[in-house]
Design an enzyme around this catalytic site. Structure first.
Site, PDB file in Angstrom:
ATOM      1  CB  ALA A   1      -0.946  -0.007   1.198  1.00  0.00           C
TER       2      ALA A   1
ATOM      3  CD  GLU B   1       8.910  -0.874   7.588  1.00  0.00           C
ATOM      4  OE1 GLU B   1       8.054  -0.841   6.701  1.00  0.00           O
ATOM      5  OE2 GLU B   1       8.741  -1.443   8.686  1.00  0.00           O
TER       6      GLU B   1
ATOM      7  CG  ASN C   1       2.877  -9.165   7.341  1.00  0.00           C
ATOM      8  OD1 ASN C   1       3.758  -9.822   7.888  1.00  0.00           O
ATOM      9  ND2 ASN C   1       1.848  -8.679   8.003  1.00  0.00           N
TER      10      ASN C   1
ATOM     11  N   GLY D   1       3.614 -14.612  -0.261  1.00  0.00           N
ATOM     12  CA  GLY D   1       3.833 -15.273  -1.549  1.00  0.00           C
ATOM     13  C   GLY D   1       3.648 -14.350  -2.741  1.00  0.00           C
ATOM     14  N   GLY D   2       3.114 -13.169  -2.495  1.00  0.00           N
ATOM     15  CA  GLY D   2       2.985 -12.183  -3.569  1.00  0.00           C
ATOM     16  C   GLY D   2       1.906 -12.501  -4.585  1.00  0.00           C
TER      17      GLY D   2
ATOM     18  NE  ARG E   1      -6.609 -17.177   2.090  1.00  0.00           N
ATOM     19  CZ  ARG E   1      -5.675 -16.239   1.952  1.00  0.00           C
ATOM     20  NH1 ARG E   1      -5.771 -15.104   2.595  1.00  0.00           N
ATOM     21  NH2 ARG E   1      -4.632 -16.453   1.164  1.00  0.00           N
TER      22      ARG E   1
ATOM     23  CD  GLU F   1      -3.381  -7.164   7.627  1.00  0.00           C
ATOM     24  OE1 GLU F   1      -2.247  -7.142   7.116  1.00  0.00           O
ATOM     25  OE2 GLU F   1      -3.726  -8.013   8.464  1.00  0.00           O
TER      26      GLU F   1
END
Lengths: 116, 500
Positions: free
Chosen positions: B46, B66, B74, B79-80, B324, B463
């Site tokens: 993001a 950061e 993350n 796994g991208g 999920r 997120e």
């Protein structure tokens, strides 16, 4: 702010005074540089000691691409990893005054016997 | 005292406690230590997308902060996988898909609780993310796979099967454009002017996450407001336990820095929380590796071509490609049948042919999470299943592969006979994603809890924002969420001028 500055100054003075224990230097640096190895070899900023910049490492060692990891059974190449390639600072894994610790092992099963 | 005044004043007290030396939450003019055109907090999907679009919009002097030593949070360790309908790659593979179909899938997985405009924004703009990534030098594998709950194959996989394959090229692209990155910097407070607009941040510089020590406290001004792109808080045991006690014991897949610091800061300035107690469990997680590692990647393939079994019954117990939440809840039911002395871990397994195309297999097999069994008897013994029941389940599945209807209705993109040697993985859901966060508009403006209108100068993406996915989300969608809303936040901030 003033307090933390004063603490930093005192800490800096102590770290350079004969009274304070001298931080350990790793053998490979002593072997390579002998008496030329001193605090300012890595702590290149003026004034208070700072965490060394990558440039201090790179000036002697070259960049990550110049230092490939030996092929290993874990298929890990920390100097060109899938997650970070060459973006990480040297000191994320490498330390001078304490044992180095590879961040790969935070998640993966891996051992680097030659980690300096 | 008006509510606004009360909030401002109480914030001052809170901030003064947190920052004894330097600042209150209400910033006074001319007291800034540094000034920027735009500050973005967080260097994952993001934050990077926000920097990308703000830079495209002509904003100069952009700073990406950061907290950790490492970049990308993350996003770098995942796994991208990115699920994007109607990209040129998906079209090349001749796959029929549409944003409308993806919205339907997302709403089904979200149990209808998705905020429709946010969900629609993600699905309709996903293809623009693909073009942005290609422009930044990201490479994808020449294949598209289907993840659970998606009614079409639409998952794009970075060439190196890692989110690092996205964040590193973007980071380098942005460095090249003059965007500044500063790590080991913890934002403690969002600072406001007297009109309650967000005008900057208070930070701890040279912050060490392990010791929580830092070198100095500073205030940074941001002329175009502040974009918060700090991800979730899955590793914040106290915050998880307080919001959802029953998940407190679960291992989390997030990186250690995924704590609640920024969601607390957002709430402290009056942001409206959305579904803050909802968490997603990862159904591909294994007790035999840390977090979500290579075995989780392997599981996506084993779910697709193989089956999952309840050891106590020897039978399948779920559509292995359901969303999920459906799968994780089914697994929890299986797990609850076990005891501490005799646990009942569900497991998934597939044939050797499947392992050949599964990213993550090599590492998971090498590290011992995935095991090989040369016969049904060996597989049954390994997982404590009755051999006859297991053999029957395998035979039943092979009939489905041949064309018989599946009682669980799993979509089959590739029909692979299940035969020895088998490769199996034990399953146990882990806390994976914070469904909730702050409320945002489709323009990524953070919404004020007291007015239900946007807070001036405060934007959020990824997120840390809630609502897009509703109660639970599909795989390969949080990457796209961060990238879509990051892009939007960058554009919105570029158009926003303080004190306008």
């Amino acid at each position: 702010m003033k307090t933390s500055f004063a603490v930093a100054v005192i800490a800096t003075l102590l770290s350079c005074s004969a009274l304070a224990a001298k931080p350990s230097i790793k053998q490979h640096h002593i072997d390579a540089l002998g008496d030329d190895m001193n605090c300012r070899t890595c702590h290149t900023t003026k004034g208070a000691f700072e965490r060394p910049s990558d440039q201090a490492c790179i000036d002697c060692h070259g960049g990550m691409h110049d230092i490939p990891t030996e092929p290993n059974r874990f298929d890990k190449n920390p100097h060109n990893s899938h997650h970070y390639e060459d973006l990480l600072e040297c000191m994320v894994c490498h330390s001078e005054h304490k044992p180095s610790k590879d961040i790969c092992s935070d998640c993966h099963k891996v051992e680097f016997n030659n980690l300096k | 005292m008006k509510r606004r005044e009360f909030l401002t004043k109480s914030m001052g007290v809170t901030a003064a406690m947190a920052l004894p030396f330097s600042t209150t939450a209400v910033a006074s003019e001319n007291s800034w230590d540094r000034e920027y055109d735009l500050i973005i907090v967080g260097s994952g999907f993001a934050g990077l997308a926000a920097a990308y679009s703000a830079n495209k919009a002509g904003i100069k002097n952009i700073l990406v902060l950061e907290k950790m030593e490492t970049w990308g949070g993350n996003s770098a360790i995942c796994g991208g996988i990115a699920c994007m309908p109607n990209t040129s790659l998906q079209k090349k593979h001749g796959i029929e898909d549409s944003p409308e179909l993806m919205i339907k899938d997302m709403i089904k997985a979200g149990r209808g609780f998705n905020h429709p405009e946010l969900c629609k924004t993600l699905a309709t703009q996903a293809h623009t993310v693909y073009d942005m990534l290609i422009g930044c030098g990201v490479e994808f594998m020449d294949k598209i796979i289907r993840l659970g709950g998606h009614s079409a194959p639409r998952a794009h996989i970075p060439a190196n099967a890692s989110g690092g394959g996205i964040v590193v090229p973007m980071h380098k692209y942005l460095l090249d454009k003059g965007v500044q990155f500063q790590n080991r910097t913890q934002v403690t407070t969002l600072l406001r002017d007297k009109d309650n607009a967000i005008t900057g941040v208070a930070v701890q510089e040279k912050f060490d996450f392990d010791t929580e020590k830092f070198k100095s406290e500073q205030t940074y001004k941001s002329r175009h407001g502040v974009i918060v792109a700090t991800g979730g808080w899955g590793q914040d045991k106290q915050f998880v336990k307080t919001t959802m006690p029953i998940y407190a014991h679960l291992e989390a897949t997030a990186q250690p820095g995924a704590t609640a610091g920024m969601i607390k800061s957002l709430l402290a300035v009056g942001s409206l929380p959305i579904m803050i107690d909802m968490y997603q469990l990862g159904p591909w997680a294994s007790p035999d590796e840390r977090g979500a590692g290579p075995a989780s990647f392997f599981a996506d393939y084993s779910f697709s071509e193989g089956i999952a079994i309840d050891p106590m019954t020897g039978k399948r117990f779920m559509n292995e490609l359901a969303d999920r939440r459906t799968r994780a809840e089914a697994q929890l039911v299986v797990l609850e049948k076990g005891t501490e002395e005799k646990p009942n871990y569900p497991f998934t397994f597939c044939s050797e042919a499947t392992t050949k195309r599964a990213e993550g297999f090599k590492g998971a097999y090498r590290d011992g999470a995935v095991n090989k069994s040369n016969s049904v008897a060996e597989l049954a013994k390994r997982h404590g299943v009755d051999e006859k029941l297991l053999a029957q389940s395998i035979a039943d599945w092979n009939e489905i592969v041949e064309g018989k209807p599946d009682p669980f209705n799993k979509p089959l993109d590739r029909r692979t006979e299940l035969k020895p040697p088998f490769y199996s993985l034990r399953l146990s859901p882990k806390l994976h994603y914070c469904m909730g966060g702050v409320a945002i508009t489709p323009n990524a403006e953070v919404i004020d809890a007291t007015t239900c209108e946007p807070i001036k100068g405060l934007f959020a993406a990824g997120e840390v924002a809630g609502g897009t996915h509703g109660m639970d989300r599909l795989g390969g969608c949080s990457s796209v969420d961060g990238l879509v809303f990051g892009q939007i936040a960058g554009r919105t901030a570029a158009n926003y001028k303080a004190n306008a």
